[in-house]
Design a protein around this motif. Structure first.
Motif, PDB file in Angstrom:
ATOM      1  N   PRO A   1     -20.175  26.866 -26.768  1.00 36.23           N
ATOM      2  CA  PRO A   1     -19.729  27.999 -26.235  1.00 36.23           C
ATOM      3  C   PRO A   1     -20.137  28.054 -24.945  1.00 36.23           C
ATOM      4  N   PRO A   2     -19.040  28.875 -24.081  1.00 37.59           N
ATOM      5  CA  PRO A   2     -19.465  29.062 -22.319  1.00 37.59           C
ATOM      6  C   PRO A   2     -20.588  29.642 -22.062  1.00 37.59           C
ATOM      7  N   GLU A   3     -21.378  30.585 -22.745  1.00 38.64           N
ATOM      8  CA  GLU A   3     -22.422  31.081 -22.697  1.00 38.64           C
ATOM      9  C   GLU A   3     -23.603  30.332 -22.487  1.00 38.64           C
ATOM     10  N   LEU A   4     -23.443  28.945 -23.446  1.00 32.97           N
ATOM     11  CA  LEU A   4     -24.400  27.954 -23.697  1.00 32.97           C
ATOM     12  C   LEU A   4     -24.373  26.913 -22.458  1.00 32.97           C
ATOM     13  N   GLN A   5     -23.277  26.720 -21.949  1.00 31.98           N
ATOM     14  CA  GLN A   5     -22.840  25.497 -21.168  1.00 31.98           C
ATOM     15  C   GLN A   5     -24.128  25.525 -20.155  1.00 31.98           C
ATOM     16  N   PRO A   6     -24.257  26.752 -19.305  1.00 33.68           N
ATOM     17  CA  PRO A   6     -24.854  26.471 -18.264  1.00 33.68           C
ATOM     18  C   PRO A   6     -26.538  26.360 -18.491  1.00 33.68           C
ATOM     19  N   HIS A   7     -26.993  26.315 -19.759  1.00 32.96           N
ATOM     20  CA  HIS A   7     -28.310  26.289 -20.437  1.00 32.96           C
ATOM     21  C   HIS A   7     -28.612  24.850 -21.011  1.00 32.96           C
ATOM     22  N   LEU A   8     -27.516  24.170 -21.224  1.00 32.37           N
ATOM     23  CA  LEU A   8     -27.356  23.032 -22.029  1.00 32.37           C
ATOM     24  C   LEU A   8     -28.472  21.850 -21.794  1.00 32.37           C
ATOM     25  N   PHE A   9     -28.840  21.662 -20.412  1.00 35.90           N
ATOM     26  CA  PHE A   9     -29.843  20.789 -20.166  1.00 35.90           C
ATOM     27  C   PHE A   9     -31.090  21.241 -19.871  1.00 35.90           C
ATOM     28  N   GLU A  10     -31.384  22.526 -20.396  1.00 38.70           N
ATOM     29  CA  GLU A  10     -32.943  22.969 -20.225  1.00 38.70           C
ATOM     30  C   GLU A  10     -33.366  22.284 -21.682  1.00 38.70           C
ATOM     31  N   PRO A  11     -34.727  22.257 -21.671  1.00 35.71           N
ATOM     32  CA  PRO A  11     -35.551  21.576 -22.769  1.00 35.71           C
ATOM     33  C   PRO A  11     -35.508  22.705 -23.831  1.00 35.71           C
ATOM     34  N   PHE A  12     -35.511  22.078 -25.022  1.00 38.90           N
ATOM     35  CA  PHE A  12     -35.507  22.826 -26.358  1.00 38.90           C
ATOM     36  C   PHE A  12     -34.473  23.633 -26.863  1.00 38.90           C
TER      37      PHE A  12
ATOM     38  N   SER B   1     -16.161  21.566 -21.659  1.00 35.83           N
ATOM     39  CA  SER B   1     -15.800  21.912 -23.173  1.00 35.83           C
ATOM     40  C   SER B   1     -14.741  22.990 -23.189  1.00 35.83           C
ATOM     41  N   SER B   2     -13.885  22.666 -23.930  1.00 34.33           N
ATOM     42  CA  SER B   2     -12.751  23.753 -24.227  1.00 34.33           C
ATOM     43  C   SER B   2     -12.195  23.010 -25.849  1.00 34.33           C
ATOM     44  N   GLN B   3     -11.575  24.267 -26.354  1.00 33.12           N
ATOM     45  CA  GLN B   3     -10.891  23.785 -27.619  1.00 33.12           C
ATOM     46  C   GLN B   3      -9.702  22.976 -27.346  1.00 33.12           C
ATOM     47  N   GLU B   4      -8.972  22.948 -26.336  1.00 34.32           N
ATOM     48  CA  GLU B   4      -7.692  22.199 -26.121  1.00 34.32           C
ATOM     49  C   GLU B   4      -8.193  20.966 -25.879  1.00 34.32           C
ATOM     50  N   GLU B   5      -9.427  20.552 -24.943  1.00 35.72           N
ATOM     51  CA  GLU B   5      -9.532  19.255 -24.523  1.00 35.72           C
ATOM     52  C   GLU B   5     -10.764  18.546 -24.920  1.00 35.72           C
ATOM     53  N   GLY B   6     -11.486  19.464 -25.978  1.00 39.96           N
ATOM     54  CA  GLY B   6     -12.577  18.817 -26.499  1.00 39.96           C
ATOM     55  C   GLY B   6     -13.871  18.819 -25.533  1.00 39.96           C
ATOM     56  N   THR B   7     -14.853  18.127 -25.703  1.00 37.19           N
ATOM     57  CA  THR B   7     -15.962  18.011 -24.972  1.00 37.19           C
ATOM     58  C   THR B   7     -16.240  16.787 -24.450  1.00 37.19           C
ATOM     59  N   THR B   8     -16.627  16.923 -23.015  1.00 35.07           N
ATOM     60  CA  THR B   8     -16.754  15.589 -22.093  1.00 35.07           C
ATOM     61  C   THR B   8     -18.166  15.613 -21.335  1.00 35.07           C
ATOM     62  N   PHE B   9     -18.931  14.626 -21.713  1.00 31.36           N
ATOM     63  CA  PHE B   9     -20.076  14.514 -20.705  1.00 31.36           C
ATOM     64  C   PHE B   9     -19.796  13.619 -19.581  1.00 31.36           C
ATOM     65  N   THR B  10     -20.175  13.879 -18.250  1.00 25.78           N
ATOM     66  CA  THR B  10     -19.897  13.124 -17.276  1.00 25.78           C
ATOM     67  C   THR B  10     -21.070  12.808 -16.484  1.00 25.78           C
ATOM     68  N   VAL B  11     -21.595  11.485 -16.230  1.00 25.03           N
ATOM     69  CA  VAL B  11     -22.609  10.890 -15.461  1.00 25.03           C
ATOM     70  C   VAL B  11     -21.892  10.236 -14.376  1.00 25.03           C
ATOM     71  N   SER B  12     -22.447  10.426 -13.030  1.00 22.56           N
ATOM     72  CA  SER B  12     -22.083   9.758 -11.833  1.00 22.56           C
ATOM     73  C   SER B  12     -23.424   9.349 -11.279  1.00 22.56           C
ATOM     74  N   LEU B  13     -23.299   8.069 -10.768  1.00 19.52           N
ATOM     75  CA  LEU B  13     -24.495   7.517 -10.503  1.00 19.52           C
ATOM     76  C   LEU B  13     -24.330   6.577  -8.953  1.00 19.52           C
TER      77      LEU B  13
END
Length: 367
Positions: free
Chosen positions: A303-314, A348-360
């Motif tokens: 959900p869009p409202e959850l995405q900004p908080h996804l990397f917060e603990p718990f 993340s979207s309904q059309e594209e699915g969910t993608t996590f991206t790591v850049s190092l």
């Protein structure tokens, strides 16, 4: 005919007008005062006078130094002079008060006449002592809990490791019947799950207490590391399809074990949150000097409202109420990547699915 509110009232209404302004000022929840160019109080509302335990009339005509005292005035004098020079001032600091110390949040707004002369300033003050005490107490309580959590987690790790080692030894001894083997296998799985949770708690505590994640960088091939993690997860998820699009990358100086945590978490998370019959795709590629890892899955979007908080603990997704775990996996992955000087993002979207991206970057920053 109505008079525009910005025009002054007729002379006969000046006293009524002044009384109304005093009523408004006295109703304000903040301390209000007007100090003229000679640093003398010309107005103070009830809250301001009460804070100094003085009648309002006793303040008028007295200097700031006389009202607040020598010690407090020496602290406030720079702000007073800046305001009387025509600049707005805002500060929050402790000041001596009635034999003790109080913390105030104050704003001084200069009163500048049309010819540019500064006639004085308006002072608005809030006593924030109790708020700051409450914040400090919450911080102390939080840090105590985190210390306690770290100590307990550390002390649990040794006996739990002994349980896990004993269970694995029994499983490999080939001396158990089928029923006993199933029971011992359950013990081993439960102990392994508890060990992972304790590891997450220790990592969380270390990060929250400011120690960060200790890294042991060494030459690491991200594409080869991803291949190894995928092979391990294929055993645990035999009915799911893992697709690897792993472009060969030059080695970076990264902490291999920590990056295994990141990749295992992201791929395992993708498997848990996507439906049977859909693939999970792992991609590695280079973007200039950066090594990039992408983990993609289909299924319900975050959900869009959850995405900004996804990397917060718990934090957990709303669609996984029965999932075992503490909601620390993505937080720890994010902190590990950050310790390497990289970024972890999600789209993340309904059309594209969910993608996590790591850049190092090729190597972590100097600590």
């Amino acid at each position: 005919m109505l008079r525009p509110p910005f025009l002054p009232p007729p002379a006969e209404d000046l006293e009524t007008y002044a009384q109304r302004l005093r009523v408004v000022a006295d109703a304000a929840p903040v301390m209000l005062a007007y100090v003229d160019a000679t640093e003398r109080y010309r107005f103070a509302n009830t809250a301001y006078a009460a804070w100094f335990n003085l009648p309002r009339e006793a303040m008028l005509g007295r200097t700031v130094r006389e009202v607040v005292g020598d010690a407090a005035y020496e602290l406030l004098r720079p702000a007073v002079h800046v305001a009387l020079a025509g600049q707005r001032v805002h500060f929050e600091r402790p000041v001596p008060y009635s034999g003790g110390t109080r913390s105030i949040n104050a704003t001084y707004v200069p009163h500048v006449l049309p010819d540019g002369t500064v006639a004085g300033y308006v002072s608005t003050v809030l006593d924030v002592t109790e708020r700051l005490h409450a914040e400090a107490e919450r911080e102390r309580t939080s840090r105590f809990r985190e210390h306690f959590l770290g100590i307990v987690s550390h002390d649990l790790r040794n006996p739990l490791s002994a349980i896990l080692a004993g269970a694995n030894a029994l499983l490999h001894a080939a001396t158990l019947d089928e029923r006993q083997g199933r029971a011992v296998a359950r013990i081993a799985r439960s102990a392994a799950g508890m060990e992972r949770m304790i590891g997450d708690l220790l990592d969380f505590t270390r990060a929250r207490l400011g120690d960060g994640f200790p890294l042991q960088p060494g030459p690491t091939h991200l594409d080869a590391l991803c291949q190894e993690v995928m092979e391990e997860l294929e055993v645990a998820w035999p009915t799911r399809e893992l697709r690897g699009v792993l472009a060969p990358l030059p080695p970076g100086r990264w902490d291999r074990n920590r990056l295994v945590q990141v990749v295992s978490n992201l791929v395992g998370n993708a498997l848990q949150h996507s439906p049977e019959g859909t693939p999970v795709t792992v991609v590695t590629r280079a973007e200039g000097p950066l090594a990039v890892l992408e983990v993609h899955n289909h299924g319900d979007p975050i959900p869009p409202e959850l995405q900004p908080h996804l990397f917060e603990p718990f934090r957990r997704g709303p669609h996984t109420p029965g999932r075992r775990g503490l909601g620390l996996g993505l937080y720890i992955a994010h902190e590990i990547v950050r310790a390497h000087g990289g970024t972890l993002t999600v789209r993340s979207s309904q059309e594209e699915g969910t993608t996590f991206t790591v850049s190092l970057p090729p190597r972590p920053p100097s600590r």
